[in-house]
Every structure is written in structure tokens, then in C-alpha cells.
Scaffold this motif. Structure first.
Motif, short mmCIF file in Angstrom:
data_model
loop_
_atom_site.label_atom_id
_atom_site.label_comp_id
_atom_site.label_asym_id
_atom_site.label_seq_id
_atom_site.Cartn_x
_atom_site.Cartn_y
_atom_site.Cartn_z
N ARG A 1 31.59 -7.22 -21.37
CA ARG A 1 30.14 -7.42 -21.30
C ARG A 1 29.65 -7.45 -19.85
O ARG A 1 30.41 -7.79 -18.95
CB ARG A 1 29.80 -8.75 -21.97
CG ARG A 1 28.34 -9.12 -22.01
CD ARG A 1 27.48 -8.14 -22.82
NE ARG A 1 26.07 -8.55 -22.77
CZ ARG A 1 25.12 -8.03 -23.54
NH1 ARG A 1 25.40 -7.08 -24.39
NH2 ARG A 1 23.88 -8.44 -23.44
N ASP A 2 28.38 -7.13 -19.68
CA ASP A 2 27.75 -7.30 -18.38
C ASP A 2 26.52 -8.19 -18.55
O ASP A 2 26.01 -8.35 -19.67
CB ASP A 2 27.36 -5.94 -17.77
CG ASP A 2 27.27 -4.86 -18.82
OD1 ASP A 2 28.04 -3.89 -18.75
OD2 ASP A 2 26.45 -5.00 -19.75
N ILE B 1 34.76 -10.90 -19.71
CA ILE B 1 35.37 -10.63 -21.01
C ILE B 1 35.07 -11.86 -21.85
O ILE B 1 35.36 -12.99 -21.42
CB ILE B 1 36.88 -10.35 -20.89
CG1 ILE B 1 37.09 -9.01 -20.16
CG2 ILE B 1 37.53 -10.34 -22.27
CD1 ILE B 1 38.52 -8.55 -20.08
N ASN B 2 34.50 -11.67 -23.00
CA ASN B 2 33.88 -12.76 -23.76
C ASN B 2 32.92 -13.50 -22.82
O ASN B 2 32.10 -12.86 -22.19
CB ASN B 2 34.91 -13.67 -24.41
CG ASN B 2 35.70 -12.92 -25.49
OD1 ASN B 2 35.25 -11.88 -25.96
ND2 ASN B 2 36.85 -13.43 -25.87
N SER C 1 28.87 -3.92 -23.78
CA SER C 1 27.89 -3.58 -22.75
C SER C 1 26.74 -2.81 -23.40
O SER C 1 26.92 -2.16 -24.42
CB SER C 1 28.54 -2.70 -21.68
OG SER C 1 27.55 -2.15 -20.83
N VAL C 2 25.56 -2.88 -22.79
CA VAL C 2 24.47 -2.02 -23.25
C VAL C 2 24.17 -0.95 -22.23
O VAL C 2 23.21 -0.20 -22.37
CB VAL C 2 23.20 -2.81 -23.57
CG1 VAL C 2 23.38 -3.62 -24.83
CG2 VAL C 2 22.78 -3.70 -22.42
N ILE C 3 25.00 -0.87 -21.17
CA ILE C 3 24.66 0.09 -20.11
C ILE C 3 25.80 1.02 -19.71
O ILE C 3 25.55 2.09 -19.18
CB ILE C 3 24.12 -0.61 -18.84
CG1 ILE C 3 25.15 -1.58 -18.26
CG2 ILE C 3 22.81 -1.31 -19.14
CD1 ILE C 3 24.76 -2.10 -16.88
N ASN D 1 34.31 -8.27 -10.12
CA ASN D 1 33.07 -9.00 -10.39
C ASN D 1 33.05 -9.57 -11.80
O ASN D 1 31.99 -9.91 -12.32
CB ASN D 1 31.86 -8.11 -10.14
CG ASN D 1 31.58 -7.99 -8.64
OD1 ASN D 1 31.31 -8.99 -7.97
ND2 ASN D 1 31.68 -6.79 -8.12
N GLY D 2 34.23 -9.66 -12.43
CA GLY D 2 34.30 -10.46 -13.65
C GLY D 2 34.93 -9.84 -14.87
O GLY D 2 35.35 -10.56 -15.77
N CYS D 3 35.01 -8.50 -14.96
CA CYS D 3 35.49 -7.89 -16.21
C CYS D 3 37.02 -7.91 -16.24
O CYS D 3 37.68 -6.90 -15.97
CB CYS D 3 34.96 -6.47 -16.37
SG CYS D 3 35.38 -5.78 -17.97
N GLY D 4 37.57 -9.09 -16.52
CA GLY D 4 39.02 -9.22 -16.60
C GLY D 4 39.42 -10.59 -17.10
O GLY D 4 38.59 -11.50 -17.18
#
Ligand SMILES: [Cu+2]
Length: 508
Positions: free
Chosen positions: A209-210, A254-255, A281-283, A346-349
Motif C-alpha cells: 500500500r501507499d 506492507i499492511n 495501491s491505487v496508483i 520508504n516503507g514497502c517491506g
């Protein structure tokens, strides 16, 4: 039998306990722990209505509203998501969390669902990947009734088919990046048919997710997986107007946790993991890997693939799901996350930690390999031959500075009149010609597609509800028109969908 987190299991209440507690506040307090106990990799689990186990029925309600008694209740309300201790995002979620609880539903067992809307805008819950009627599918365009602000509505839902589905709002955000799909209204639905072999030690639901979206003029586009090797589709004339605003983000998770925050996924050597990935994600489309390990792809969009593949990484278009098995055969402390460095950092992990290991988490770039859907198919699994053809051409009209680009299907933005009329029982071949400069994750509601080719490379038997059509490329799918009623067909990138990239199929 499916596994779940014993800690969460322990917090579940039996229905009789709930009644004994009496009163709503007590029920919310009692469930609060389970619903807020989400860790990276271990999302809160919602009991399975209609399941064989002795699980409780969640009873959530809001002051002044008495919708109790449904098999499942989803309460839409503001939530705060603590991505890491120094970074809290305010958004809107389901039942106090974002993502919402993992819902385990029994295939074919009809349940009642109360949707309570504690926000100031109309809402609707879409059940992505299910084959269900228009009155519950969750699209105002198809005629699903919306839930008014500060109100509630009951739906009847017969979950199916089995596999990894998901639920999310289908409300529009338009120029407001705090509404509709830009909020935290999403979560997994796992539809269970009771035939799970359970040959794994841990089952994880991981939603990519973003957050904190913003408009940007120049966006570095990572949606396509590598450069197109052959240009199959070109606009008939090139529109040289400058590009308009795109939606961007630089905050990922993630979550509900950013990389390094929350608990690691704890494993032991010799274990086998079953991981359900969802690109929520929506983008942006995403590629993801677990350093030091290979992943065996067994299902896509919830459906078993004809030819499972052992890979170093997987690519998920917006809204796609991939189920993988991972053999834990490389002790250490590893990072599972986006292969794009900036997005991962920046967070996706999430950290994957073997028992007895304590070194710094390691990342290793997987070998580059372009994503190829066709390797998962099999000629032996091919569906029936199509009887009729549907052609679609996607085009983008750049809007210029400070405005929103417009998308067209067959020369028109949404709405179309009677361009797409289906005859019940007919098998169709749908060709999607992407004459834009971006890859688009195309989704059709209430139906399943069999992928026939990507950029003219043939395949068969791969059943999906969302397909990334490469930029300047082409995808061909077959489907049977067996779900009468209005059916939405759209790009799953929120802004593209909202600015024209949508069409309604109807039945004659
Ligand atoms: Cu798109």
C-alpha cells in the motif's frame, strides 16, 4: 485447516461471552485487542461467518444505530494508522483498522453483511473478484445502493469463487485525495471451500500500500515492467499537449507498517510459508521479492495457475493478488519488499527473521526478468473457443499543467451508451489495445477472464479478474457472459478510472 495467529485466536470471544458482557462498549473493548493487534505480516483476522468452527459473530454498531444481528459487520469510520512510531496517518478504515480485518468467508454460504457508514460521504463496499449480482457487487454505476452518510445498509452476499479476493471502497475521490479509493478502505477476503491441504506452517496476508497521496507534474513511472520490446499499439495521431497532474506518493507500507517498524515475520528453518500478496495501491504496479529466497507462484487473483513457477520476484498490477509458497531454507535476517529501492526504503517491506538469528536485515536485488503472464498458462487448460469479438482501444488525452488527464475507451470517456452489449451464454474474445504511454491494470467486475495473449504471445488457462495491459501493448482475454446485469470494466488506477477510463457492459 488454515492456520492463524494463536495470539489472536486467544482474544476471540465466543458469542455467549459477548452476550454476557452486554452492551456495545464492552463488545468493542473486547474485540478491540484483536482488531488492533495487527503486526506486519500478521493482520487481524475476522472470524468466518458461516464457517464450521465455533467462531463468534462480530457485533459492531454505532450510537443511534441498531443494525446488529448480521453475520458480518463492516464499520466505515476514521482511523489512525501508525506506520512507524513517528509517523501516524489519519484516514478512513474498516472496523478500526486499515487495512480492514482479513475476512474468511465460506464459499457458497450466504451471509448478511451490515455496512455502517460513520463518515460524511456516501460509501459502498466492492467485493473484488467475486461472481455476485449487481445489487451487492459494490458499484453505484452497476446499481448497487450506496450507504448514506451516518447510516447503514444490509446486503446479502454469497461468497465465491474460492480463493484470495478483496474488499474495498468503490467511491470516487476525484480531486480530493482523502476520499474514496485514496482512503484506507481495503482488506483481504479469503473465500474458503474447505479443501485447503494446509501443507504449510504459516499463512500470511500481505497487502502492499501507499499513503499520503499528492498531485505531481512529473512522476517517475515504474508501472511497466521494463521497456516495451515491440510497439504493437500506437495512437492514430500523437497529442503533444503537456501531461496533466498524476497522483503520487512517497510513503509506503506492507499492511499497516513501514519496513523496520512492527514485528518481523518470525520463521524457523525448514518451514514452508504460504503468502497471499495483494497490491492494494491505487496508483502503482509493484514488483516484490524476499531476499535470499525463491517464491513458488501457485495462484493468481485467487485462482490456481495451470503451471506453477519458482521465481526470484513477482510483479503485481494494482488490485492483483498472487499466492506464493516459500521454503525457508536460507537462515538469516532478510527483507521482503519492493524491488524498487526508494519504494522499499520508504516503507514497502517487512523483515523476515529466522529463529536464533539477529544480524542486520539483508537485501539482495533479485535478477532482473521481465514479467511474463504467459509462463503460468497451459494449452491443456484452455477454455472454450470464443463465439464473438469485442475490440477496445485505450487512449489518453493529456490535459496540460494543473489539470487532470482524460482517458477514453473507443473514443469516449465514461459514460458510454450502448457500445458494449453482451448476450447471455455467449463466449467473447475481448481485445484491449493500449495506445497510451503507461501500463494499465484493467479489471472487469463480476466475471473472470481467461488470458489468451499478451503482446501477441499466446497462453491459455490462466484465470484472472485483473490484467496489466502493457504500454503501447495489447492483451487478449476470453470470457463467458454468464452474470446478467450491468458490469463495470475499468482501469484500477483510481485517477484513471475517475477521469474517463471506465465502461459499463450491459446484457441484451
Ligand atoms: Cu490506468
Amino acid at each position: 485447516m488454515l492456520t492463524s495467529d494463536p495470539q489472536l485466536e486467544a482474544t476471540r470471544l465466543k458469542r455467549r461471552d459477548l452476550i454476557r458482557l452486554g452492551g456495545l462498549a464492552a463488545a468493542q473493548a473486547a474485540f478491540g485487542k484483536a482488531l488492533f493487534a495487527g503486526q506486519s505480516g500478521q493482520q487481524p483476522l475476522m472470524p468466518m461467518p458461516g464457517g464450521a468452527q465455533d467462531t463468534p459473530t462480530p457485533l459492531f454498531a454505532a450510537p443511534g444505530q441498531q443494525p446488529g444481528g448480521a453475520d458480518l459487520t463492516l464499520r466505515i469510520a476514521p482511523v489512525q494508522v501508525e506506520l512507524d512510531p513517528g509517523h501516524i496517518v489519519s484516514t478512513i478504515g474498516y472496523n478500526g483498522t486499515a487495512p480492514g480485518p482479513v475476512l474468511r468467508l465460506r464459499e457458497g454460504k450466504t451471509i448478511s453483511v451490515d455496512v455502517i457508514n460513520n463518515t460524511d460521504t456516501p460509501e459502498v463496499v466492492h467485493w473484488h473478484g467475486m461472481l455476485i449480482p449487481t445489487d451487492v457487487d459494490g458499484s453505484a454505476e452497476e446499481g448497487t445502493p450506496m450507504v448514506d452518510p451516518h447510516s447503514h445498509r444490509r446486503y446479502q452476499l454469497t461468497p465465491g469463487p474460492a480463493g484470495s479476493r478483496w474488499y474495498h471502497t468503490h467511491a470516487m475521490g476525484m480531486d480530493d485525495l482523502h476520499k474514496g479509493g485514496y482512503t484506507g478502505q481495503f482488506g483481504f477476503v479469503y473465500v474458503d471451500n474447505g479443501q485447503d491441504p494446509g501443507s504449510y506452517d504459516q499463512e500470511l496476508f500481505l497487502a502492499l500500500r501507499d499513503w499520503e497521496y499528492y498531485f505531481a507534474m512529473n512522476m517517475v513511472d515504474t508501472d511497466d515492467d521494463g521497456e516495451p520490446t515491440n510497439i504493437l499499439e500506437k495512437p492514430t495521431h500523437i497529442n503533444t499537449a503537456p501531461n496533466g497532474l498524476e497522483v503520487n506518493s512517497s510513503t509506503y507500507s506492507i499492511n499497516d507498517k513501514a519496513l523496520g517498524s512492527g514485528e518481523p515475520i518470525r520463521v524457523r528453518a525448514g518451514q514452508r510459508l504460504l503468502v497471499h500478496f495483494l497490491n492494494a495501491s491505487v496508483i502503482e504496479n509493484r514488483r516484490i521479492a524476499l531476499a535470499g529466497h525463491k517464491m513458488r507462484v501457485i495462484s493468481m487473483d485467487g485462482n490456481p495457475v495451470p503451471t506453477p513457477q519458482l521465481l526470484d520476484s513477482v510483479f503485481l498490477g494494482v488490485a492483483e493478488r498472487i499466492d506464493v509458497e516459500i521454503e525457508m531454507n536460507h537462515p538469516g535476517v532478510w527483507i521482503m519488499g519492493a524491488t524498487d529501492k526508494a519504494i522499499r526504503e520508504n516503507g514497502c517491506g517487512v523483515i523476515v527473521e529466522y529463529a536464533g538469528q539477529s544480524k542486520n536485515p539483508q537485501w539482495i536485488d533479485p535478477p532482473a526478468a521481465p514479467w511474463d503472464y504467459t509462463i503460468f498458462g497451459s494449452a491443456a487448460a484452455a477454455g472454450p473457443e470464443p463465439q464473438e469479438q469485442i475490440e477496445t482501444i485505450f487512449e489518453k488525452i493529456p490535459s496540460g499543467a494543473g489539470k487532470f488527464n482524460l482517458f477514453q475507451i473507443n473514443g469516449k470517456p465514461y459514460p458510454h451508451d450502448n457500445e458494449f452489449v453482451l448476450k447471455e451464454g455467449v463466449r467473447y474474445r475481448l481485445t484491449m489495445r493500449n495506445r497510451t504511454d503507461d501500463a494499465h491494470p484493467m479489471h472487469m467486475h463480476r466475471h473472470q477472464w481467461e488470458l489468451k495473449s499478451i503482446n501477441d504471445k499466446p497462453t491459455a488457462g490462466l484465470i484472472k479478474d485483473t490484467i496489466v495491459v502493457p504500454r503501447a501493448g495489447r492483451a487478449v482475454v476470453d470470457f463467458t457472459a454468464n452474470q446478467p446485469g450491468l458490469t463495470l470494466f475499468h482501469c484500477h488506477m483510481q485517477q484513471h478510472m475517475e477521469y474517463g477510463f471506465m465502461a459499463l457492459f450491459r446484457y441484451a
